[in-house]
Motif scaffolding. Structure first.
Motif, short mmCIF file in Angstrom:
data_model
loop_
_atom_site.label_atom_id
_atom_site.label_comp_id
_atom_site.label_asym_id
_atom_site.label_seq_id
_atom_site.Cartn_x
_atom_site.Cartn_y
_atom_site.Cartn_z
N LYS A 281 0.67 6.66 11.18
CA LYS A 281 1.75 7.15 11.05
C LYS A 281 3.03 6.37 11.38
O LYS A 281 4.25 6.64 11.34
CB LYS A 281 1.86 8.56 11.83
N SER A 282 2.49 5.01 11.65
CA SER A 282 3.60 4.05 11.93
C SER A 282 4.50 3.43 10.87
O SER A 282 4.04 3.59 9.51
CB SER A 282 2.98 2.89 12.80
N ASN A 287 4.86 2.08 3.37
CA ASN A 287 5.61 1.36 2.22
C ASN A 287 6.32 0.00 2.76
O ASN A 287 7.34 -0.45 2.36
CB ASN A 287 6.51 2.15 1.29
N PHE A 288 5.56 -0.79 3.37
CA PHE A 288 6.01 -1.73 4.26
C PHE A 288 6.45 -2.77 3.36
O PHE A 288 7.90 -3.23 3.42
CB PHE A 288 4.89 -2.45 5.09
N ALA A 289 5.99 -3.38 2.47
CA ALA A 289 6.44 -4.47 1.40
C ALA A 289 7.53 -3.96 0.69
O ALA A 289 8.73 -4.46 0.31
CB ALA A 289 5.50 -4.96 0.50
N GLN A 306 11.10 4.64 2.48
CA GLN A 306 10.13 4.69 3.84
C GLN A 306 9.92 6.24 4.02
O GLN A 306 9.94 6.84 5.05
CB GLN A 306 10.80 4.05 4.87
N ARG A 307 9.34 7.06 3.02
CA ARG A 307 9.31 8.41 3.14
C ARG A 307 7.74 8.64 2.99
O ARG A 307 7.35 9.89 2.52
CB ARG A 307 10.15 9.38 2.45
N MET A 379 0.98 5.35 1.78
CA MET A 379 1.19 4.00 1.04
C MET A 379 1.03 4.06 -0.57
O MET A 379 0.96 2.92 -1.05
CB MET A 379 0.40 2.70 1.74
N GLN A 380 1.13 4.92 -0.99
CA GLN A 380 0.80 5.25 -2.41
C GLN A 380 1.96 4.33 -3.28
O GLN A 380 1.39 3.73 -4.13
CB GLN A 380 1.25 6.73 -2.80
N ARG A 381 3.14 4.41 -2.93
CA ARG A 381 4.04 3.71 -3.55
C ARG A 381 3.76 2.11 -3.58
O ARG A 381 4.04 1.19 -4.53
CB ARG A 381 5.73 4.05 -3.33
#
Length: 399
Positions: A281-282, A287-289, A306-307, A379-381
């Motif tokens: 959950k961090s 979606n870091f990149a 970042q949702r 991280m789907q997107r």
């Protein structure tokens, strides 16, 4: 091209003769169809309009440009401009092999520089593209690559943390001068100028790239944080910039580990289930990149990438538009093959790399189906963008 130029002179001959008979018409009275490049038109007109310069032989001052002798001079000047245009276009097209002697090429560069000043600068492209036609990505890439080969463009690696930035930097250090610390410019480089902050704006790109090229052949922009300015504002089409982005599977990237992650959640091998859930959950799995590539502060559209899995699909579309502008997109899954292919295009030595460390799959490393599936949904997107980036990657990795 030379034959076409000769035919063009033949085609406009009757028109010029007509104006010679009609007498004192200025060269600027010709239609756009006669001379397609306005700069060539102005150059010839301005040159031949000097009565005193041609009062002795060829173009009597009293007859100005309408005199038949002036027509001959105009034809000669037009033919000279055509020849210059052909020569410059040939030189810029990359017809000269990279093996051409440096001294000879330096001499030719001086010729190009001399021809390309003021009026003749436009003559290098004597026939402009049809209205509405824009250079495509391949044309832009070719110009950027050619300029790098000639020492006039700099490589800019947009490095999302844990996207093989260290490996890429090590390769670049084998090729030429780079900033000392991970290829990122800092005070330790002791430059003669104040290094500009990144990312650059559109207007800053050309001047900054030229300035940085005097010290380095490559620089890295690393983003473990969200950039201070939108990456989309950079003039990635600028001929002085060779842009590189290394993509990576988001699940693998999240498990790369570093001091911050291990300090908060423990090392991967001994991490508790509770800490795995906290990690899932961090920010490292959000979606870091994608959130580094897409600016959520865009004034014309509200984008919060970042949702987690609720991030709008538009985030991916905006990121696609950005990466489509890059010179090279490489896939970390087959980085060495990608670097070899890039090196061949840029005309630099092939990489000498250590064998890549082979990890277990992310599912095996997490070893918890519930947590693994939660992370992939979150991280789907990011995963969508990575899967799409494979299509434009320089090398398509084997499964």
């Amino acid at each position: 091209v030379i034959i076409k130029s000769a035919r063009k002179v033949t085609e406009i001959l009757p028109t010029m003769t007509t104006y010679a008979d009609a007498s004192p018409r200025r060269h600027s009275d010709f239609s756009a169809a006669t001379l397609t490049d306005r700069s060539v038109d102005d150059l010839i007109s301005d040159t031949l309009d000097n009565e005193s310069s041609y009062s002795h032989g060829g173009c009597p001052g009293s007859y100005r440009l309408g005199h038949p002798s002036c027509v001959r001079l105009r034809l000669l000047a037009f033919a000279a401009c055509c020849a210059a245009s052909v020569t410059v276009a040939w030189l810029r097209s990359g017809s000269l092999s990279s093996a051409v002697d440096t001294k000879m090429r330096g001499g030719m560069d001086e010729v190009i520089e001399g021809i390309s000043t003021e009026g003749l600068a436009m003559a290098a492209n004597a026939t402009p593209p049809a209205s509405g036609i824009v250079r495509n990505r391949d044309e832009i890439r070719s110009e950027q690559i050619r300029n790098y080969r000639w020492g006039e463009a700099i490589i800019v690696n947009v490095h999302i943390t844990h996207h093989a930035g260290t490996s890429f930097c090590n390769y670049m250090k084998q090729v030429g001068p780079t900033p000392r610390f991970n290829c990122m410019v800092g005070h330790q480089d002791e430059l003669d100028f104040e290094p500009p902050a990144n990312p650059w704006t559109r207007n800053e790109t050309g001047p900054n790239a030229a300035m940085m090229r005097t010290a380095f052949h490559m620089v890295s922009w690393e983003y473990g944080h969200i950039p201070m300015k939108p990456l989309s504002d950079v003039d990635w089409e600028n001929s002085r910039v060779v842009s590189v982005y290394v993509s990576r599977d988001p699940m693998d990237r999240s498990l790369a580990g570093d001091g911050r992650v291990n300090g908060r959640y423990g090392v991967e091998e001994t991490r508790s289930v509770q800490n795995w859930k906290l990690f899932a959950k961090s920010q490292f799995t959000n979606n870091f990149a994608l959130s580094r590539l897409v600016d959520s502060r865009r004034s014309n559209i509200e984008l919060d990438c970042q949702r987690g899995n609720e991030s709008p699909a538009e985030c991916v579309n905006v990121a696609k538009d950005l990466l489509s502008r890059f010179t090279f997109v490489l896939d970390q899954a087959c980085l060495e093959e990608g670097l070899e292919a890039m090196g061949k295009e840029l005309g630099i030595q092939l990489p000498q790399m250590k064998p890549a460390k082979v990890h277990k799959s992310a599912r095996e490393r997490i070893n918890n189906t519930e947590i693994y599936e939660f992370m992939t949904r979150r991280m789907q997107r990011d995963i969508e963008l990575y899967q799409w980036s494979k299509n434009i990657s320089l090398v398509h990795c084997k499964q």
